[in-house]
Design an enzyme around this catalytic site. Structure first.
Site, PDB file in Angstrom:
ATOM      1  N   ASN A  78       1.042  -1.090  -0.039  1.00 51.20           N
ATOM      2  CA  ASN A  78      -0.036   0.006   0.030  1.00 51.20           C
ATOM      3  C   ASN A  78       0.901   1.278  -0.172  1.00 51.20           C
ATOM      4  O   ASN A  78       2.084   1.301   0.588  1.00 51.20           O
ATOM      5  CB  ASN A  78      -0.937   0.029   1.158  1.00 51.20           C
ATOM      6  CG  ASN A  78      -0.304   0.481   2.512  1.00 51.20           C
ATOM      7  OD1 ASN A  78      -0.246   1.692   2.886  1.00 51.20           O
ATOM      8  ND2 ASN A  78       0.464  -0.323   3.147  1.00 51.20           N
ATOM      9  N   ASN A 106       3.878   4.856  15.529  1.00 48.20           N
ATOM     10  CA  ASN A 106       3.979   4.269  14.377  1.00 48.20           C
ATOM     11  C   ASN A 106       5.423   4.763  13.610  1.00 48.20           C
ATOM     12  O   ASN A 106       5.820   6.041  13.269  1.00 48.20           O
ATOM     13  CB  ASN A 106       3.068   4.884  13.187  1.00 48.20           C
ATOM     14  CG  ASN A 106       3.232   4.442  12.020  1.00 48.20           C
ATOM     15  OD1 ASN A 106       4.445   3.852  11.422  1.00 48.20           O
ATOM     16  ND2 ASN A 106       2.252   4.477  11.228  1.00 48.20           N
ATOM     17  N   PHE A 107       6.529   3.937  13.954  1.00 46.24           N
ATOM     18  CA  PHE A 107       8.005   4.174  13.535  1.00 46.24           C
ATOM     19  C   PHE A 107       8.302   3.382  12.395  1.00 46.24           C
ATOM     20  O   PHE A 107       9.363   2.945  12.143  1.00 46.24           O
ATOM     21  CB  PHE A 107       8.847   3.966  14.698  1.00 46.24           C
ATOM     22  CG  PHE A 107       8.893   4.939  15.840  1.00 46.24           C
ATOM     23  CD1 PHE A 107       8.210   6.095  15.704  1.00 46.24           C
ATOM     24  CD2 PHE A 107       9.478   4.483  17.019  1.00 46.24           C
ATOM     25  CE1 PHE A 107       8.061   7.036  16.937  1.00 46.24           C
ATOM     26  CE2 PHE A 107       9.537   5.353  18.321  1.00 46.24           C
ATOM     27  CZ  PHE A 107       8.978   6.495  18.062  1.00 46.24           C
ATOM     28  N   CYS A 115       6.267   3.520   9.232  1.00 50.98           N
ATOM     29  CA  CYS A 115       5.610   3.616   7.655  1.00 50.98           C
ATOM     30  C   CYS A 115       6.747   3.962   7.054  1.00 50.98           C
ATOM     31  O   CYS A 115       7.538   4.853   6.944  1.00 50.98           O
ATOM     32  CB  CYS A 115       4.427   4.908   7.770  1.00 50.98           C
ATOM     33  SG  CYS A 115       3.755   5.039   6.299  1.00 50.98           S
ATOM     34  N   THR A 136       5.184  -2.909   7.771  1.00 47.23           N
ATOM     35  CA  THR A 136       5.486  -2.978   6.315  1.00 47.23           C
ATOM     36  C   THR A 136       6.773  -3.020   5.638  1.00 47.23           C
ATOM     37  O   THR A 136       7.399  -2.223   6.397  1.00 47.23           O
ATOM     38  CB  THR A 136       4.219  -2.335   5.337  1.00 47.23           C
ATOM     39  OG1 THR A 136       4.686  -0.721   5.585  1.00 47.23           O
ATOM     40  CG2 THR A 136       3.113  -2.653   5.742  1.00 47.23           C
ATOM     41  N   CYS A 149       3.547 -38.237 -10.371  1.00 48.08           N
ATOM     42  CA  CYS A 149       3.836 -37.076 -11.402  1.00 48.08           C
ATOM     43  C   CYS A 149       5.197 -36.777 -11.585  1.00 48.08           C
ATOM     44  O   CYS A 149       5.487 -35.864 -12.666  1.00 48.08           O
ATOM     45  CB  CYS A 149       3.243 -35.742 -10.430  1.00 48.08           C
ATOM     46  SG  CYS A 149       4.150 -35.552  -9.128  1.00 48.08           S
ATOM     47  N   CYS A 181       6.190 -32.481  -3.796  1.00 50.28           N
ATOM     48  CA  CYS A 181       5.306 -33.404  -3.900  1.00 50.28           C
ATOM     49  C   CYS A 181       3.714 -32.877  -3.619  1.00 50.28           C
ATOM     50  O   CYS A 181       3.524 -32.370  -2.530  1.00 50.28           O
ATOM     51  CB  CYS A 181       5.508 -34.409  -2.746  1.00 50.28           C
ATOM     52  SG  CYS A 181       4.015 -35.884  -2.853  1.00 50.28           S
TER      53      CYS A 181
END
Lengths: 452, 426
Positions: free
Chosen positions: B75, B134-135, B137, B203, B348, B391
């Site tokens: 974002n 908020n350290f 962003c 983030t 497979c 697998c």
């Protein structure tokens, strides 16, 4: 046996007929295709590839769908099978690629390989153009007799290699079984012809319709004008059940019934009985039975002399018939076709059961199924008459070929249903492609034929 | 029923699932819906000074993987773009109506004492349970010397934390940015500043993809793109590692941690708790599926804890930490070998080709007619697990530990030139 013969066209309104004969299995949407493609495990040494007669690299084309590379996906399919679009629609995938999908073992739900193949080849058709370029002209000329899947696949591959190809067919339209012998809803929207148009874009191929071998052309005459001749004659005849009453009005060959349907744009002019009996247990029987129902027949009964497991129609085809309201009766052999006033009124059968060796044993009990139309689908056969005097040898009623598709006449090759082997569209395509490669190798290792 | 009640830095909530500071907690309307759905708490979307910031249109980019949407989300939205007074009034209203839920307020104001001193009483007055700094962003605000611009400088982290502890009685949670080299440095700085808890991870700086038609990074804003903050299931491994590092650090002992980073299910939650988290914060999963998903998070965690005999979150917390060690403490004599369950195998061939092309040529391909068979060559198998991962059939390939002849770590290994000199930092 006091039924009034009742065969009529337009039993259903036009819009219902249009719906009944439209694409039986609509294409995947883009999102559905991606979701389905992402289910594929991209197996190493994938069993699906081995199960495909044309050996399409199935995991690769599916991976390319998932990655959004539809052009590449279509090319991967078409380079092995130029008729990948119609094979996607008509192949019995349940006994071929999808039957071998490893996901059957895991969750009993194979990847929808046929539907994905259609998705990719539809993209190619919608975007036009050929993924393949024709090589420089070689000056060699090849005649292909029979414009069915084998002949068309052969012609395309020959043209790719730069040879000029004349394709002859007795019918007014090319396509063979794809055009005349498959239920309309399997190859809806004139797909067979659109696919041929696409295929011819390679260049170097000239179609000669209405040219019947043995009448308008012969193997020796073709051999004179061409460096090689390919016989992809298919099955021109139908087997006769040899039943009393089979000449009554209302007794029709299922092959002719299917061809009539394919030739009719609206289906409103194709007559069908109210009560129809189909004799046979193959895909032709199913195509005829289901289409009879979809034309508006009230009762369609398919009768086969052995059990469900013995039918050459796959389980999926049998279920398709049943969900379309066709009744299937097993272990019953027709004894005679009954009629009144020259028209069919029903078919008498003797009821049997599987014997110790698996062959039917009939105990003498009999029953009659009332019918005003009987569709005979007891098999199609190769007709060798046009080859008379050509020197082409037969074996077991079909053209004798070596492993490379060569007949007993030098320069004459054969493949598809007129040669021994499975009678599948996809096998015919493989034959045609491989013969083309063989002819290319043979021709290029020899100097050009001196024309007489 | 396992007791899911949670107390983090004195802040109580009926369960550990809080919504992280993000769009889902931007407004009273959303938060009320979240509480009605059962969320234990929220960290209100970050408040800043008036005038509020302005957000762009086109804010999220996503990584879709093999049909899975939003395996990762990025974002470029900033902090709350609504007036401070509006947010404060709504926080007060919500907290009044949901006294049992945790309402923590995320804050970000300029890195100067007066700014923090001014906003803290306003937040405290709402009745909020605590604040989260908020350290982290990583975009937009950092260019204004806030957010991760603060979080990346340990001295600032410590300083701002200290200001907050000085000017409010509310518990202070310091949210750490992962956009650093060593998470322990800012974590320890927060503790020195007096933090009551840390939360991690914020983030990760990212470009989520390039729009190949627009020839611009996504999301494209009027033809241009910028880097943003990455979150969602894809970041969970990064978050777990940073959580583990902080949780096992002796200098951080006893400081509660609110775990964040791709938590999407009760199983993820259990993993974060086992790695030392006291509380949990969720965002992307809610943004993907709506608030209702918390029901299974609570229910699933509770059922699993009952099954395993964990009566409370305290009993579960940090259970995996003693076994989170440095590489050089692993036993080099341990050996595990792949075993293929031939009945479960669907042929497979993916195990074979993965091993053959990219690993140790330890899985043989055997063909007998149409039959395929894949067999492990024990002598070649190094126990790397790759086959078991590729697998597609659950439990078809299992890794089977072999008898172990004693213990030998790298610190003791004869090949180690530094033998006897290495510390745990190796």
């Amino acid at each position: 046996m006091d039924q009034t013969p009742d065969i009529a066209a337009t039993r259903l309104p036009g819009d219902v007929l249009a719906r009944n004969f439209a694409d039986a299995h609509p294409p995947l949407t883009a999102n559905q295709a991606i979701i389905e493609a992402e289910r594929c495990y991209f197996c190493h040494d994938a069993p699906c590839i081995e199960a495909c007669p044309t050996g399409i690299d199935i995991p690769s084309f599916i991976h390319k769908i998932a990655s959004g590379n539809l052009r590449g996906s279509a090319r991967t399919i078409l380079e092995s099978n130029i008729l990948g679009g119609s094979c996607a629609r008509v192949c019995p995938t349940e006994i071929l690629c999808e039957g071998k999908c490893v996901r059957n073992t895991q969750d009993a739900r194979p990847i929808q390989i046929g539907a994905l193949q259609r998705h990719a080849t539809d993209w190619q058709m919608a975007h036009g153009g050929q993924p393949f370029a024709r090589a420089a002209a070689t000056g060699r000329r090849v005649a292909v007799v029979g414009a069915g899947p084998a002949g068309l696949a052969c012609a395309h591959r020959l043209a790719m290699h730069g040879h000029d190809v004349d394709v002859y067919d007795a019918r007014p339209k090319a396509g063979g079984l794809n055009e005349y012998g498959v239920a309309a809803y399997k190859l809806a929207d004139d797909f067979a012809q659109r696919e041929i148009d696409f295929l011819l874009e390679i260049g170097g191929i000239v179609l000669h319709p209405d040219h019947c071998l043995g009448r308008d052309i012969t193997v020796p005459s073709l051999r004179e004008d061409h460096d090689a001749v390919v016989l992809t004659l298919g099955h021109a005849g139908v087997r006769s059940p040899g039943l009393a009453g089979q000449d009554l009005a209302g007794v029709v060959s299922a092959v002719d019934f299917i061809a009539t349907l394919r030739a009719s744009p609206t289906k409103a002019d194709v007559p069908v009985g109210r009560r129809v009996v189909v004799i046979g247990g193959g895909n032709t029987a199913v195509d005829a039975a289901v289409q009879a129902r979809r034309l508006g027949a009230d009762e369609v009964t398919m009768v086969y002399r052995r059990g469900a497991d013995h039918m050459s129609a796959t389980t999926v085809e049998q279920e398709w018939a049943q969900t379309n309201g066709v009744t299937i009766r097993h272990w019953a052999a027709p004894t005679d076709i009954r009629g009144a006033d020259g028209s069919v009124t029903g078919v008498a059968f003797t009821q049997g059961a599987p014997g110790a060796d698996g062959r039917p044993v009939y105990d003498g009990l009999s029953f009659t199924v009332a019918a005003d139309m009987v569709l005979l689908a007891v098999g199609q056969v190769f007709v060798a008459d046009p080859l008379e005097g050509s020197g082409v040898s037969l074996a077991g009623g079909r053209i004798l070929v070596d492993g490379a598709g060569r007949t007993t006449v030098p320069g004459v090759y054969a493949g598809g249903d007129c040669t021994p082997g499975p009678d599948l569209t996809v096998s015919a395509v493989r034959d045609g492609r491989d013969i083309a490669e063989q002819i290319h190798a043979d021709l290029m290792s020899h100097p050009p034929l001196q024309k007489a | 029923m396992a007791d899911l009640r949670t107390t983090l830095a004195g802040i109580r909530s009926p369960n550990p699932f809080w919504l992280a500071s993000a769009p889902p907690t931007d407004k009273e309307y959303n938060v009320r819906r979240a509480f009605e759905a059962g969320w234990g708490g929220v960290v209100w979307k970050t408040l800043g000074e008036d005038p509020p910031v302005v957000n762009v249109s086109s804010r999220y980019g996503a990584v879709n993987y093999n049909g899975t949407r939003m395996a990762g989300l990025n974002n470029i939205e900033l902090i709350s773009d609504r007036p401070l007074a509006t947010n404060l009034a709504e926080i007060r209203s919500v907290k009044r109506d949901y006294p049992d839920r945790a309402v923590v307020v995320s804050l970000m104001v300029p890195c100067q004492e007066e700014s923090w001193k001014a906003i803290l009483p306003l937040v405290e007055d709402t009745g909020a349970d605590g604040i989260e700094l908020n350290f982290g962003c990583p975009h937009g605000m950092s260019e204004r010397n806030m957010g991760s611009a603060v979080g990346q400088v340990p001295e600032y982290v410590e300083m701002v934390t200290r200001w907050c502890k000085q000017y409010t009685r509310m518990p202070v949670i310091v949210k750490l940015t992962p956009n650093i080299t060593n998470i322990l440095v800012p974590a320890r700085a927060a503790r020195r500043g007096g933090a009551d808890a840390v939360s991690l991870i914020n983030t990760i700086q990212s470009i989520v993809g390039v729009d190949l038609d627009a020839m611009a990074p996504m999301p494209v804003v009027g033809g241009l793109g910028t880097h943003g903050g990455y979150c969602g299931p894809a970041v969970k491994p990064i978050a777990l590692r940073m959580l583990g590092d902080v949780a096992r650090d002796p200098e951080m002992a006893g400081l509660p941690i609110s775990g964040i980073g791709g938590i999407s299910s009760w199983r993820d939650a259990a993993e974060f708790l086992a790695m030392g988290a006291t509380g949990l914060q969720v965002c992307t999963a809610a943004m993907h599926y709506g608030f209702k998903i918390v029901e299974d998070m609570i229910d699933g965690l509770s059922n699993w804890m009952d099954e395993k005999g964990y009566a409370s979150l305290d009993a579960l917390r940090g259970q995996a930490l003693p076994r989170y060690v440095h590489w050089n403490q692993l036993n080099l004599k341990f050996k595990t070998i792949a075993r293929i369950d031939q009945d479960a195998c669907i042929k497979c061939g993916l195990c074979h080709i993965a091993c053959e092309d990219t690993s140790h040529q330890a899985i043989a391909k055997i063909r007998a007619g149409d039959e395929r068979r894949y067999e492990v060559i024990d002598e070649e198998c190094v126990g790397c697990n790759l086959c078991a991962h590729v697998c597609p059939v659950d439990d078809c390939i299992t890794m089977t530990p072999q008898p172990v002849d004693g213990m030998q770590t790298w610190t003791e290994h004869p090949n180690n030139p530094m033998r006897g000199q290495l510390t745990n930092a190796g």
